[in-house]
Design a protein around this motif. Structure first.
Motif: not given
Length: 382
Positions: A102-129
């Motif tokens: 949720e903004p103002p958070e930023v993607a930053g590094a992937c918590p699972f592999c440590g790689a820097q996330i360079v992909a452009q964030p987009r609106a989240a898709d629906p899921l089972v809430a």
């Protein structure tokens, strides 16, 4: 059903409505408040103001509700939602995990592999809430200390891992899980073995005839039915963390789960589930089958049991989508990703680490040197 803590009351400052997710402005300075694991309240990172976690309409429910699985196994947009109307999601190009924030958070590094996330964030898709969330109970500082203590017991860990811990490079992430309830009816066939003893003659090494008792087994056909009620069979909905390590993080204390309230996610990331509802139920069936096998063998009785077939019918199957908190420290060593994971409720640490070839080589050389020195001293005395 899991009871919600009735002590959660509305905050002094009313939240700004933003669809299913909300922003929580500080009543003192207007900054975005975040959930504070240490106090269990909302805290302003700018001025330190504390308020109670707000109670939304969903969180005001007395229980965390179970959902009938049949109603969710067919695609139905009306049953899907996002964690937030403003939430963003991004997929890591390194490991493929999808992380929502949720903004103002930023993607930053992937918590699972440590790689820097360079992909452009987009609106989240629906899921089972989510139906429920288990809030963070320990801070990032406490998690870092737990990781340091864990590393201190790994003598041959490379310095890269220790440096990672010193930097406190861990991320607070909510991991998706499914829980399943079901009533099972299992018809089985098999055999019951009953032991008995026979006297057997044999010739010993001296050529003398001796007797001894030998155990034999008589087998009898067996069939019947066992019924069982399963409650909260827990299945990880992530493939980004080894399931065995997640199991080792238990217990989670699911009796403390809260009805889903967006405020608990403020300041943290959440992973989108990678194992869908139907796939998760197949995993749950495997867990149930192991327990049913135990019940069947107990029902067969005797001294030994053979189970030939078990046909199980599932009734009244319900589920919950819940979020459980972890801190993850992911690091790379010689082009391989390693993870250290902390249960953000108990501080339990599980992880994997490489072995430092240099440290092991040095130890071997040291031992050889000591052996040579000891041998030389003994030779000099002779």
């Amino acid at each position: 059903m899991l009871e919600q803590d009735p002590s959660q009351s509305a905050a002094a400052a009313p939240p700004v409505q933003r669809g299913p997710m909300q922003r929580f402005p500080c009543s003192s300075c207007g900054g975005d408040m975040q959930f504070d694991p240490k106090t269990g309240r909302m805290k302003c990172p700018y001025c330190g103001n504390l308020t109670d976690v707000p109670a939304s309409v969903a969180a005001a429910l007395a229980t965390v509700e179970e959902r009938p699985i049949e109603e969710y196994l067919t695609p139905d947009a009306s049953r899907l939602a996002t964690l937030s109307a403003n939430a963003l999601e991004v997929q890591c190009s390194g490991c493929g995990a999808t992380v929502e924030f949720e903004p103002p958070e930023v993607a930053g590094a992937c918590p699972f592999c440590g790689a820097q996330i360079v992909a452009q964030p987009r609106a989240a898709d629906p899921l089972v809430a989510p139906e429920g969330v288990l809030p963070f109970a320990i801070t990032k500082k406490q998690a870092t200390e737990s990781i340091r203590q864990w590393i201190s017991t790994r003598w041959f860990a490379p310095n890269a891992l220790k440096k990672q811990a010193e930097q406190g490079a861990s991320s607070g992430v909510y991991i998706p899980f499914w829980t399943y309830d079901a009533q099972t009816y299992s018809n089985y066939t098999g055999r019951r073995g009953e032991h008995y003893w026979e006297t057997e003659w044999y010739t010993d090494s001296d050529g003398k005839r001796q007797t001894r008792q030998v155990q034999r087994t008589r087998w009898y056909h067996a069939s019947g039915r066992v019924d069982h009620s399963f409650d909260d069979v827990l299945v990880p909905a992530t493939r980004s963390i080894d399931q065995g390590r997640l199991n080792e993080l238990e217990p989670w204390g699911l009796e403390n789960i809260k009805a889903y309230e967006p405020a608990y996610l403020s300041g943290f990331k959440a992973q989108r589930y990678q194992v869908d509802l139907a796939q998760g139920f197949e995993v749950a069936k495997g867990v149930m089958a192991d327990h049913i096998d135990t019940l069947v063998r107990r029902d067969i009785g005797g001294d030994e049991q053979e189970v030939h077939s078990v046909n199980t019918r599932y009734a009244g199957v319900t589920f919950k989508h819940i979020l459980l908190p972890v801190y993850i420290s992911a690091y790379r060593y010689q082009n391989k990703v390693y993870q250290v994971i902390v249960n953000a409720r108990t501080g339990e640490v599980q992880g994997e680490r490489p072995y430092s070839v240099w440290k092991i080589t040095f130890l071997v050389l040291f031992i050889l040197a000591m052996v040579f020195l000891f041998y030389s001293m003994n030779q000099g005395r002779q």
